[in-house]
Design a protein around this motif. Structure first.
Motif: not given
Ligand code: K2U
Ligand code: NI
Length: 183
Positions: A57-60, A65, A109-111, A146, A153-154, A157
């Motif tokens: 699961p991710g939000v961005g 990436q 975290g990060c994907l 949030y 975060h994005e 990247h």
């Molecule tokens: O950019 C990415 O790797 C996607 C990240 C973005 C993110 C991480 C932490 C805080 C804000 C944004 C993924 O969404 S990490 C997994 C996740 C899933 C749901 C909520 C938060 C983080």
């Protein structure tokens, strides 16, 4: 559709490059990249689809990436007031930001990072960004809470910055200077 196999993991130099701005108006190719990234994030939040395709699961998601070093990212996240931000953005720019900082109490975290890296990730509490959305419209958004964290975060990247670069105490003495709005 984008799956986890398409997601570049830490150690790949593309995650450390400063991504290039895209030409405007958006080409069909860049529009498709934004739409595909947005679709991935939505899929990753759908339990059935995520289960079926093994999506984290991710939000961005930012274009570097998925191996594309362009200033494109997509967000599908709901803020504290229940407002859904679901969009692709090209050439995002931070036009102003607070001095005040904020961080997620459980860290980030990060994907592209297949490990836990505990620690607070300080970010700007509020910021105003401009850019072009996946439909080609100019956008200007004042963000806080949030959603401001997700955008930063994005944005990071696109500048080759990983969330753990910002965790105090994990300082890399050879770390390159961060972009203007960064801490
Ligand atoms: O950019 C990415 O790797 C996607 C990240 C973005 C993110 C991480 C932490 C805080 C804000 C944004 C993924 O969404 S990490 C997994 C996740 C899933 C749901 C909520 C938060 C983080
Ligand atoms: Ni990430």
């Amino acid at each position: 559709m984008i799956t986890m196999d398409d997601i570049v993991r830490e150690g790949n130099p593309i995650l450390r490059k400063v991504a290039k701005p895209v030409e405007l108006p958006l080409t069909d190719e860049d529009k498709k990249t934004l739409v595909d990234m947005l679709e991935f994030i939505k899929n990753s939040q759908d339990p059935e689809v995520a289960e079926k395709y093994g999506l984290r699961p991710g939000v961005g998601l930012a274009a570097p990436q998925i191996g594309i070093s362009k200033r494109l990212f997509a967000i599908h996240a709901t803020d504290e007031n229940g407002n859904l931000y679901s969009m692709g953005i090209a050439n995002p720019k931070v036009v102003s930001h607070s001095v005040e900082t904020n961080e997620l109490e459980n860290g980030e975290g990060c994907l592209s990072v297949d490990r836990d890296v505990p620690g607070l990730v300080p970010r700007r509490a509020r910021l105003t960004i401009t850019g072009v959305d996946h439909e080609g419209n100019d956008v200007r958004m004042r963000l806080r809470g949030y959603i401001a964290i997700v955008f930063q975060h994005e944005l990071d990247h696109l500048d080759g910055i990983m969330f753990y670069d910002r965790i105090e105490g994990l300082e890399d003495p050879f770390k390159k200077p961060l972009p203007g709005f960064a801490l």
